[in-house]
Enzyme design. Structure first.
Site, PDB file in Angstrom:
ATOM      1  N   ASP A   1     -41.533  -8.681  31.094  1.00  0.00           N
ATOM      2  CA  ASP A   1     -40.263  -9.472  31.810  1.00  0.00           C
ATOM      3  C   ASP A   1     -40.301  -9.336  33.254  1.00  0.00           C
ATOM      4  O   ASP A   1     -40.169  -8.094  33.656  1.00  0.00           O
ATOM      5  CB  ASP A   1     -38.744  -8.874  31.021  1.00  0.00           C
ATOM      6  CG  ASP A   1     -37.990 -10.035  31.393  1.00  0.00           C
ATOM      7  OD1 ASP A   1     -38.175 -10.822  32.327  1.00  0.00           O
ATOM      8  OD2 ASP A   1     -36.942  -9.684  30.782  1.00  0.00           O
TER       9      ASP A   1
ATOM     10  N   LYS B   1     -36.906  -8.997  23.527  1.00  0.00           N
ATOM     11  CA  LYS B   1     -35.795 -10.085  23.986  1.00  0.00           C
ATOM     12  C   LYS B   1     -36.057 -11.214  23.369  1.00  0.00           C
ATOM     13  O   LYS B   1     -37.266 -12.014  23.350  1.00  0.00           O
ATOM     14  CB  LYS B   1     -35.985 -10.094  25.577  1.00  0.00           C
ATOM     15  CG  LYS B   1     -35.406 -11.060  26.260  1.00  0.00           C
ATOM     16  CD  LYS B   1     -35.557 -10.772  27.786  1.00  0.00           C
ATOM     17  CE  LYS B   1     -35.465 -12.032  28.546  1.00  0.00           C
ATOM     18  NZ  LYS B   1     -35.177 -11.779  30.036  1.00  0.00           N
TER      19      LYS B   1
ATOM     20  N   LYS C   1     -39.687 -14.398  41.593  1.00  0.00           N
ATOM     21  CA  LYS C   1     -39.141 -15.147  40.547  1.00  0.00           C
ATOM     22  C   LYS C   1     -37.969 -16.129  40.839  1.00  0.00           C
ATOM     23  O   LYS C   1     -37.315 -15.756  41.691  1.00  0.00           O
ATOM     24  CB  LYS C   1     -38.300 -13.778  39.706  1.00  0.00           C
ATOM     25  CG  LYS C   1     -37.480 -14.478  38.548  1.00  0.00           C
ATOM     26  CD  LYS C   1     -36.845 -13.187  38.009  1.00  0.00           C
ATOM     27  CE  LYS C   1     -35.678 -13.534  36.986  1.00  0.00           C
ATOM     28  NZ  LYS C   1     -34.981 -12.321  36.492  1.00  0.00           N
TER      29      LYS C   1
ATOM     30  N   ASN D   1     -42.635 -14.856  33.906  1.00  0.00           N
ATOM     31  CA  ASN D   1     -42.301 -15.498  35.220  1.00  0.00           C
ATOM     32  C   ASN D   1     -42.781 -14.373  36.354  1.00  0.00           C
ATOM     33  O   ASN D   1     -43.257 -13.350  36.125  1.00  0.00           O
ATOM     34  CB  ASN D   1     -40.913 -16.071  35.729  1.00  0.00           C
ATOM     35  CG  ASN D   1     -39.792 -14.773  35.185  1.00  0.00           C
ATOM     36  OD1 ASN D   1     -39.035 -15.066  34.484  1.00  0.00           O
ATOM     37  ND2 ASN D   1     -39.730 -13.828  36.011  1.00  0.00           N
TER      38      ASN D   1
ATOM     39  N   HIS E   1     -33.301 -14.417  24.391  1.00  0.00           N
ATOM     40  CA  HIS E   1     -32.930 -15.313  25.341  1.00  0.00           C
ATOM     41  C   HIS E   1     -32.863 -16.859  25.262  1.00  0.00           C
ATOM     42  O   HIS E   1     -33.160 -17.610  26.098  1.00  0.00           O
ATOM     43  CB  HIS E   1     -33.612 -14.924  26.641  1.00  0.00           C
ATOM     44  CG  HIS E   1     -32.861 -14.993  27.793  1.00  0.00           C
ATOM     45  ND1 HIS E   1     -33.292 -14.660  29.069  1.00  0.00           N
ATOM     46  CD2 HIS E   1     -31.385 -15.393  27.960  1.00  0.00           C
ATOM     47  CE1 HIS E   1     -32.107 -14.868  29.884  1.00  0.00           C
ATOM     48  NE2 HIS E   1     -31.108 -15.421  29.334  1.00  0.00           N
TER      49      HIS E   1
ATOM     50  N   CYS F   1     -36.925 -16.504  33.038  1.00  0.00           N
ATOM     51  CA  CYS F   1     -36.992 -16.225  31.540  1.00  0.00           C
ATOM     52  C   CYS F   1     -36.800 -17.422  30.721  1.00  0.00           C
ATOM     53  O   CYS F   1     -37.643 -17.613  29.947  1.00  0.00           O
ATOM     54  CB  CYS F   1     -35.991 -15.322  31.310  1.00  0.00           C
ATOM     55  SG  CYS F   1     -36.058 -13.610  32.366  1.00  0.00           S
TER      56      CYS F   1
ATOM     57  N   HIS G   1     -38.008  -6.027  33.780  1.00  0.00           N
ATOM     58  CA  HIS G   1     -36.745  -6.424  34.220  1.00  0.00           C
ATOM     59  C   HIS G   1     -35.928  -5.429  34.639  1.00  0.00           C
ATOM     60  O   HIS G   1     -35.653  -4.346  34.044  1.00  0.00           O
ATOM     61  CB  HIS G   1     -36.191  -7.495  33.047  1.00  0.00           C
ATOM     62  CG  HIS G   1     -35.101  -8.354  33.766  1.00  0.00           C
ATOM     63  ND1 HIS G   1     -33.904  -7.991  34.293  1.00  0.00           N
ATOM     64  CD2 HIS G   1     -35.028  -9.702  33.520  1.00  0.00           C
ATOM     65  CE1 HIS G   1     -33.158  -8.920  34.678  1.00  0.00           C
ATOM     66  NE2 HIS G   1     -33.967 -10.034  34.442  1.00  0.00           N
TER      67      HIS G   1
END
Ligand code: NAG
Ligand code: NAG
Ligand code: NAG
Ligand code: NAG
Ligand code: NAG
Ligand code: NAG
Ligand code: NAG
Ligand code: NAG
Ligand code: NAG
Length: 542
Positions: A32, A125, A301, A280, A127, A71, A216
């Site tokens: 992430d 994750k 990002k 990303n 999302h 994301c 992240h």
């Protein structure tokens, strides 16, 4: 039942179970917010990532690989094979209190793999929505999930601070995993991934989607969470935030070693396909309170510059016919769905209305890419769009009013790289057990080939002001987007503008909704939940 139908069923079920036996296991490790320059294979030796690098050098270093800038859109493209403009996911991320998710009409990667006999596991994750249970992973093709539904979490208490509130976000399937409090996310997910592999009946193929929280940032009260003893190992990095980031990165790299080692011990590695990818570009220079690095690329990002969309990624498998090279194939994250169906012997021509293309043969045999254009995004709410056709890139508008349109770094690009660490790593050893060996010489050659050089003497530094006029770059010559060629090549600019309009004509409206105050965790024992399933039966007033 009529005889012909019975015969048909017997034949199809036999062939299905026979072919199931040889289908490769797929392990997709999604990092992430990882930056271009955060992995050793085309970054520096500042933060050693020997396990990730060992896979890169013995597989394919994907140097011309694109993801989306943020994301939710990226994960939606991975799961559907479609550009976010075709699923309504093109604008920013999904919030836990939004009454929406990735549209339920979409058929997802694990659902396709299920038809081929795969057992599908997601760790980490999601999302892509949790308004009602139907949006969550175990209702969308996955057989199990240990992880979280929103966009980020604290790595120790597993809560997410996100408007309108604060709450725990950690689940075992549909149950809240209160018991994991205090365990470091990257370790929790690595341990679960290893358990999945160890308990897998390898007579069926496995799809393991390991979507880490790392790297992240966490919540504002502890944005770069890492165990103290790991942070101490990086005391040679003087930038305190980068030092903490290094610790997070190093834990991520350890997890890759643990997974590869488990596959080797179960004799599954030889028949595996492993992908390691970012979702990303990196959150550099304090963006999102983080300290990633996209050096030497431009932007961060959630911008459509190369730093936001050119992804750090690799593909590893003994099935690759021409491995151990820097792959120049032009690839987009939406290509994984058809490419993985192709690798696993699925029927790629059944795929309709997707944007991804099957790149398996191109990648495996080092043939020309099957793709000529990538739409990076069209977001009419932010007012930005970008696409690349061949080597030409159009950039229109920008995010954050241009505040994050710069170059950040070099973030320790000049550290020496230690190839011995890679060869001796857990992954290096696991590869040796299946007779794949790495040498310092090949590592040096591959690193030299994968390095992006921005000091090309032809660059004249013509400023791009994307809020005022469209910009045009030749990415092959100018990967760092320093030289705006819009005035010099008006015909090419016009042609890309026309292509963009064609894409725009196929876009659906963004699905974003206002935050629903009823999703606030304070109503749900301070957890992020599938509140849409409960709001009608809830007896108190919101
Ligand atoms: C694994 O699956 C096969 C085929 O379904 C079955 O025959 C075998 O008993 C299973 N092995 C274990 C250890 O469960
Ligand atoms: C693959 O899908 C196409 C399109 O749906 C179909 O025509 C073809 O028969 C399928 N092939 C196989 C081998 O199932
Ligand atoms: C964007 O930047 C311009 C130029 O610096 C400034 O005039 C404008 O107020 C800014 N807009 C926003 C929304 O920040
Ligand atoms: C490189 O790593 C190896 C293995 O850990 C170590 O023995 C060696 O000292 C390192 N070399 C340098 C120059 O740091
Ligand atoms: C690796 O090579 C050794 C020696 O040539 C051989 O005995 C062994 O079977 C090979 N292992 C694999 C997994 O190919
Ligand atoms: C790699 O690049 C460095 C720096 O340009 C150079 O000194 C070295 O000889 C190159 N190594 C190989 C194996 O090409
Ligand atoms: C980068 O390109 C410039 C100009 O073409 C060249 O002089 C320089 O040696 C290159 N640097 C590397 C590291 O390849
Ligand atoms: C895309 O189409 C919509 C609807 O016609 C329009 O409002 C928008 O400006 C277009 N966006 C771009 C980037 O052309
Ligand atoms: C509410 O959360 C606490 C932990 O914060 C947990 O111990 C308790 O079991 C939860 N209550 C319910 C009803 O789930």
């Amino acid at each position: 039942m009529n005889k012909l139908l019975l015969l048909f069923l017997l034949v199809t079920s036999c062939s299905a179970s026979e072919s199931t036996v040889n289908r490769p296991h797929i392990v997709f490790i999604l990092a992430d917010d990882l930056g271009w320059n955060d992995v050793g294979f085309h970054g520096s030796g500042q933060i050693p990532t020997p396990n990730i690098d060992a896979l890169a050098y013995s597989g394919l270093i994907m140097n011309n690989y694109y993801v989306t800038a943020i994301c939710t859109p990226s994960r939606s493209a991975l799961m559907t094979g479609k550009y976010p403009i075709h699923t309504g996911m093109q604008h920013t991320v999904l919030y836990g209190a939004e009454a929406r998710g990735l549209p339920l009409a979409e058929k997802l990667l694990p659902e396709y793999l299920k038809e081929l006999g795969y057992t599908n596991r997601i760790v980490g994750k999601w999302h892509l929505g949790s308004y009602t249970k139907e949006y969550t992973p175990t209702y969308r093709g996955f057989d199990s999930h240990l992880g979280y539904w929103t966009g980020h979490q604290d790595y120790f208490d597993h809560t997410a601070v996100e408007a309108p509130g604060w709450g725990l976000d950690m689940r075992r399937n549909m149950d809240v995993a209160y018991d994991l409090h205090g365990s470091y996310s990257t370790d929790v997910f690595a341990k679960e991934a290893v358990n999945v592999i160890n308990s897998h009946n390898s007579s069926t193929p496995l799809f393991l989607y390991l979507a880490h929280a790392a790297v992240h940032s966490g919540n504002p009260y502890n944005p770069l969470p890492a165990p103290d003893e790991t942070v101490e190992k990086f005391d040679y990095i003087t930038d305190y935030k980068r030092q903490r980031f290094a610790a997070m990165m190093s834990k991520l790299d350890d997890s890759v070693g643990a997974v590869v080692n488990a596959l080797a011990e179960r004799n599954m590695l030889e028949n595996s396909v492993i992908i390691f990818s970012t979702d990303n570009g990196g959150a550099a220079a304090g963006f999102n309170l983080n300290a990633a690095s996209n050096y030497p690329l431009r932007g961060v990002k959630n911008t459509l510059w190369e730093g936001g969309v050119r992804g750090a990624g690799l593909l590893w498998s003994p099935l690759i016919k021409q491995p151990q090279r820097v792959a120049r194939q032009f690839m987009h994250i939406s290509d994984w769905l058809p490419t993985l169906l192709s690798i696993t012997g699925g029927n790629v021509s059944q795929l309709e209305n997707i944007d991804g293309v099957d790149q398996w043969q191109s990648l495996s045999e080092d043939l020309a890419s099957t793709r000529t254009a990538i739409l990076h995004n069209i977001d009419d709410i932010y007012g930005n769009a970008a696409l690349t056709v061949g080597t030409w890139k159009l950039v229109k508008g920008t995010t954050y009013n241009g505040t994050w349109d710069n170059w950040y770094g070099p973030s320790g690009r000049d550290y020496d790289y230690n190839a011995t660490l890679v060869i001796d790593s857990v992954t290096g050893q696991a590869l040796k057990s299946i007779n794949i060996s790495l040498t310092p010489e090949m590592i040096e050659v591959l690193r030299n080939f994968s390095k992006i050089n921005c000091s090309n003497s032809n660059i004249r530094d013509v400023t791009c002001k994307p809020l005022e006029a469209s910009c045009l770059f030749n990415i092959a010559e100018d990967p760092c987007e320093m030289n705006n060629l819009a005035d010099e090549y008006p015909e090419i600019l016009k042609s890309l503008e026309e292509t963009l309009i064609k894409f725009n004509n196929t876009a659906v409206l963004p699905g974003n909704l206002p935050l629903d105050p009823r999703g606030d965790p304070k109503y749900w024992n301070y957890t992020w939940t599938n509140f849409g399933d409960y709001i009608n039966e809830h007896s108190f007033h919101f």
